[in-house]
Write a protein that holds these residues in place. Structure first.
Motif, mmCIF file in Angstrom:
data_model
loop_
_atom_site.group_PDB
_atom_site.id
_atom_site.type_symbol
_atom_site.label_atom_id
_atom_site.label_comp_id
_atom_site.label_asym_id
_atom_site.label_seq_id
_atom_site.Cartn_x
_atom_site.Cartn_y
_atom_site.Cartn_z
ATOM 1 N N ALA A 149 47.682 29.835 32.964
ATOM 2 C CA ALA A 149 47.225 31.174 33.769
ATOM 3 C C ALA A 149 46.493 32.213 33.414
ATOM 4 N N ARG A 150 47.619 32.743 32.859
ATOM 5 C CA ARG A 150 47.300 33.995 32.349
ATOM 6 C C ARG A 150 45.670 34.356 31.322
ATOM 7 N N ARG A 151 45.013 33.114 30.912
ATOM 8 C CA ARG A 151 43.521 32.926 30.310
ATOM 9 C C ARG A 151 43.038 32.539 31.652
ATOM 10 N N ALA A 152 43.450 31.857 32.712
ATOM 11 C CA ALA A 152 42.679 31.920 33.987
ATOM 12 C C ALA A 152 42.160 33.259 34.463
ATOM 13 N N GLN A 153 43.494 34.003 34.668
ATOM 14 C CA GLN A 153 43.399 35.113 34.885
ATOM 15 C C GLN A 153 42.109 36.041 34.813
ATOM 16 N N ARG A 154 42.739 36.240 32.981
ATOM 17 C CA ARG A 154 41.295 36.661 32.132
ATOM 18 C C ARG A 154 39.854 36.923 32.556
ATOM 19 N N LEU A 155 39.826 34.917 32.565
ATOM 20 C CA LEU A 155 38.032 34.205 32.462
ATOM 21 C C LEU A 155 37.943 34.528 34.327
ATOM 22 N N VAL A 156 38.727 35.448 35.186
ATOM 23 C CA VAL A 156 38.849 35.436 36.576
ATOM 24 C C VAL A 156 38.185 36.649 36.695
ATOM 25 N N ARG A 157 38.505 37.697 36.228
ATOM 26 C CA ARG A 157 38.119 39.504 36.056
ATOM 27 C C ARG A 157 37.301 38.953 35.105
ATOM 28 N N GLN A 158 36.491 38.606 34.053
ATOM 29 C CA GLN A 158 35.892 38.003 33.279
ATOM 30 C C GLN A 158 34.445 38.032 34.430
ATOM 31 N N ASN A 159 34.607 36.805 35.424
ATOM 32 C CA ASN A 159 33.768 36.330 36.683
ATOM 33 C C ASN A 159 33.476 37.563 37.522
ATOM 34 N N VAL A 160 34.224 38.067 37.494
ATOM 35 C CA VAL A 160 33.808 39.071 39.080
ATOM 36 C C VAL A 160 32.993 39.758 37.928
ATOM 37 N N LEU A 161 33.835 40.835 37.290
ATOM 38 C CA LEU A 161 32.535 41.091 36.628
ATOM 39 C C LEU A 161 31.662 41.260 35.631
ATOM 40 N N VAL A 162 31.377 39.968 36.308
ATOM 41 C CA VAL A 162 29.557 39.431 35.703
ATOM 42 C C VAL A 162 28.948 39.386 36.632
ATOM 43 N N SER A 163 29.981 38.950 38.004
ATOM 44 C CA SER A 163 28.888 38.871 39.257
ATOM 45 C C SER A 163 28.978 40.596 40.203
ATOM 46 N N LEU A 164 29.533 41.182 39.938
ATOM 47 C CA LEU A 164 29.342 42.891 40.106
ATOM 48 C C LEU A 164 28.412 43.095 39.201
ATOM 49 N N GLY A 165 28.395 42.653 38.277
ATOM 50 C CA GLY A 165 27.288 43.344 37.183
ATOM 51 C C GLY A 165 25.884 43.218 37.744
#
Length: 180
Positions: free
Chosen positions: A119-135
């Motif tokens: 779950a913690r790893r998934a949360q980190r990946l979700v945050r990374q994906n949000v940053l990529v999308s925002l970028g």
């Protein structure tokens, strides 16, 4: 009941993850004290009915914590529903499984720290994906609107952004005994 064979290792793994395991049980104090000691759990509560379990979870929430409840008994269902997140075992009561957020298909207690890690790893990946999308949206969309890039380049950048997010999300590891 006798503690599960991997109870001490699972409790140690949870503590290593920064969690503070507690035992809330409806059993009598001598049995709960013995089980807690065998598992390496310092804080325990005996003779806890469902209302007492919920009260403890609510107290933890008031302290700013997000309690994880693990249970398999019929009397655990209300507390599982009241927890921030909850795990039940497939071998447990049907109502307990229905109240839980996660149902594990194994009887191993090590599934709990495994679930926390995933779950913690998934949360980190979700945050990374949000940053990529925002970028992408902050950089590429304004450039396309201003006419600095062609529609083809913008479409390729959008597809690359989407592909990056999908491939990154696939990095969440699967554990034996877990289903999605």
């Amino acid at each position: 009941d006798a503690p599960r064979a991997d109870a001490r290792q699972a409790v140690a793994a949870l503590a290593a993850q920064g969690l503070a395991p507690e035992l809330l049980s409806g059993d009598r104090a001598p049995a709960v004290a013995t089980a807690a000691a065998a598992a390496g759990i310092v804080r325990w509560t005996a003779a806890a009915d469902p209302a007492a379990k919920i009260a403890r979870l609510e107290a933890l929430k008031r302290e700013g914590r997000r309690p994880l409840m693990v249970g398999d008994g019929l009397n655990d269902a209300p507390a599982l529903a009241a927890a921030h997140v909850s795990i039940a075992y497939a071998s447990g009561a049907d109502v307990t499984q229905a109240a839980a957020d996660v149902v594990v298909q194994t009887d191993r207690l090590s599934a709990v720290p495994d679930a926390v890690a995933v779950a913690r790893r998934a949360q980190r990946l979700v945050r990374q994906n949000v940053l990529v999308s925002l970028g992408y949206n902050v950089v590429a969309v304004p450039l396309a609107i201003a006419g600095f890039v062609t529609p083809l380049i913008a479409a390729v950048a959008m597809a690359a952004s989407s592909l990056t997010v999908i491939l990154n999300a696939l990095r969440v590891e699967r554990r034996p005994g877990w289903t999605r």
